[in-house]
Motif scaffolding. Sequence first.
Motif, PDB file in Angstrom:
ATOM      1  N   ARG A  46     -73.605  25.190 -62.343  1.00  0.00           N
ATOM      2  CA  ARG A  46     -74.128  24.039 -61.606  1.00  0.00           C
ATOM      3  C   ARG A  46     -74.111  22.784 -62.482  1.00  0.00           C
ATOM      4  O   ARG A  46     -73.086  22.146 -62.644  1.00  0.00           O
ATOM      5  CB  ARG A  46     -75.538  24.356 -61.093  1.00  0.00           C
ATOM      6  N   ASN A  47     -75.259  22.443 -63.038  1.00  0.00           N
ATOM      7  CA  ASN A  47     -75.344  21.234 -63.867  1.00  0.00           C
ATOM      8  C   ASN A  47     -74.389  21.276 -65.056  1.00  0.00           C
ATOM      9  O   ASN A  47     -73.950  20.229 -65.542  1.00  0.00           O
ATOM     10  CB  ASN A  47     -76.780  21.041 -64.360  1.00  0.00           C
ATOM     11  N   GLY A  48     -74.075  22.466 -65.528  1.00  0.00           N
ATOM     12  CA  GLY A  48     -73.196  22.588 -66.681  1.00  0.00           C
ATOM     13  C   GLY A  48     -71.817  22.006 -66.438  1.00  0.00           C
ATOM     14  O   GLY A  48     -71.172  21.519 -67.381  1.00  0.00           O
ATOM     15  N   TRP A  49     -71.342  22.050 -65.191  1.00  0.00           N
ATOM     16  CA  TRP A  49     -70.031  21.478 -64.895  1.00  0.00           C
ATOM     17  C   TRP A  49     -70.048  19.967 -65.122  1.00  0.00           C
ATOM     18  O   TRP A  49     -69.130  19.400 -65.721  1.00  0.00           O
ATOM     19  CB  TRP A  49     -69.614  21.790 -63.461  1.00  0.00           C
ATOM     20  N   PHE A  50     -71.124  19.313 -64.685  1.00  0.00           N
ATOM     21  CA  PHE A  50     -71.240  17.874 -64.889  1.00  0.00           C
ATOM     22  C   PHE A  50     -71.462  17.550 -66.370  1.00  0.00           C
ATOM     23  O   PHE A  50     -70.925  16.555 -66.872  1.00  0.00           O
ATOM     24  CB  PHE A  50     -72.390  17.315 -64.053  1.00  0.00           C
ATOM     25  N   TYR A  51     -72.225  18.386 -67.054  1.00  0.00           N
ATOM     26  CA  TYR A  51     -72.449  18.136 -68.478  1.00  0.00           C
ATOM     27  C   TYR A  51     -71.151  18.285 -69.263  1.00  0.00           C
ATOM     28  O   TYR A  51     -70.923  17.553 -70.237  1.00  0.00           O
ATOM     29  CB  TYR A  51     -73.512  19.088 -69.014  1.00  0.00           C
ATOM     30  N   SER A  52     -70.278  19.188 -68.836  1.00  0.00           N
ATOM     31  CA  SER A  52     -68.988  19.341 -69.518  1.00  0.00           C
ATOM     32  C   SER A  52     -68.133  18.086 -69.356  1.00  0.00           C
ATOM     33  O   SER A  52     -67.354  17.731 -70.251  1.00  0.00           O
ATOM     34  CB  SER A  52     -68.245  20.571 -68.991  1.00  0.00           C
ATOM     35  N   ASN A  95     -74.961  28.683 -55.149  1.00  0.00           N
ATOM     36  CA  ASN A  95     -74.341  27.366 -55.204  1.00  0.00           C
ATOM     37  C   ASN A  95     -73.761  27.164 -56.593  1.00  0.00           C
ATOM     38  O   ASN A  95     -74.459  27.308 -57.583  1.00  0.00           O
ATOM     39  CB  ASN A  95     -75.396  26.293 -54.936  1.00  0.00           C
ATOM     40  N   GLY A  96     -72.499  26.782 -56.668  1.00  0.00           N
ATOM     41  CA  GLY A  96     -71.947  26.552 -57.992  1.00  0.00           C
ATOM     42  C   GLY A  96     -70.481  26.178 -57.952  1.00  0.00           C
ATOM     43  O   GLY A  96     -69.799  26.294 -56.928  1.00  0.00           O
ATOM     44  N   MET A  97     -69.983  25.711 -59.095  1.00  0.00           N
ATOM     45  CA  MET A  97     -68.579  25.362 -59.264  1.00  0.00           C
ATOM     46  C   MET A  97     -67.823  26.601 -59.708  1.00  0.00           C
ATOM     47  O   MET A  97     -67.904  27.023 -60.860  1.00  0.00           O
ATOM     48  CB  MET A  97     -68.453  24.236 -60.297  1.00  0.00           C
ATOM     49  N   LEU A  98     -67.090  27.198 -58.780  1.00  0.00           N
ATOM     50  CA  LEU A  98     -66.365  28.431 -59.055  1.00  0.00           C
ATOM     51  C   LEU A  98     -64.884  28.207 -59.331  1.00  0.00           C
ATOM     52  O   LEU A  98     -64.182  29.139 -59.730  1.00  0.00           O
ATOM     53  CB  LEU A  98     -66.519  29.405 -57.879  1.00  0.00           C
ATOM     54  N   GLU A  99     -64.388  26.992 -59.121  1.00  0.00           N
ATOM     55  CA  GLU A  99     -62.953  26.745 -59.266  1.00  0.00           C
ATOM     56  C   GLU A  99     -62.401  27.145 -60.635  1.00  0.00           C
ATOM     57  O   GLU A  99     -61.344  27.792 -60.702  1.00  0.00           O
ATOM     58  CB  GLU A  99     -62.649  25.275 -58.971  1.00  0.00           C
TER      59      GLU A  99
END
Length: 209
Positions: free
Chosen positions: A175-181, A18-22
């Motif tokens: 994962r969470n790193g995308w939101f933290y960015s 699960n993750g943001m791959l875009e």
Amino acid sequence: MMILMLFFNLLLSLVGANGMLEPWFESKGLGDADQVLAYFAVSKLGEPPVDGITDTNPEGLTAAFGKWGPAVAARLQAGGLSCKVLEKEPFQKQMLEKLIWISAFMLVGALHPGATVGVVEKDFRFEVISLIGELASAAAAEKGIVFEVGIENRLLAYARAVSHFPTAVKEFKWRNGWFYSISEKAIAQGKPDPCPLHTKWLKELNIVQ
């Protein structure tokens, strides 16, 4: 059947995380790459796959997008699994919902050592619903989309379907790193943190400084 099992395990190895791959796709010039959002699990090689069906989505949650989407869906359906073929925007929304799910449930679970996904859904529901709302709002603003009504209920239902899964904050970058960015970008621009609860809990766990 063996061919189907090999296909399932190969597919899981490609899209199971699960993750943001875009951003990664775009960096490789693959912005329109075919994708599969897998909501099924194979516990170990040789075991039959368990479909991602919930009480809010009895039709199943697995989705495919792109030129080869129908072919992937047909193969999964031949193996007894559900799979719908979506256009890009609906697929992106569902991908983001799964990203929100994994980011929210894993973080809340990490705050309560030993808590499974089911325990989070049952005993720490207020915390996880609050975090889901925060992350969904940030994701919607970042991507310029509007989620369908009932996102909290859909994600709680999926948690009930996989209640035995353990919780831990992993693969932070994806994962969470995308939101933290998103939080970092807003703060650098002198704006309020759009995910204050998320940032607070990451700091409590010493995941970020």
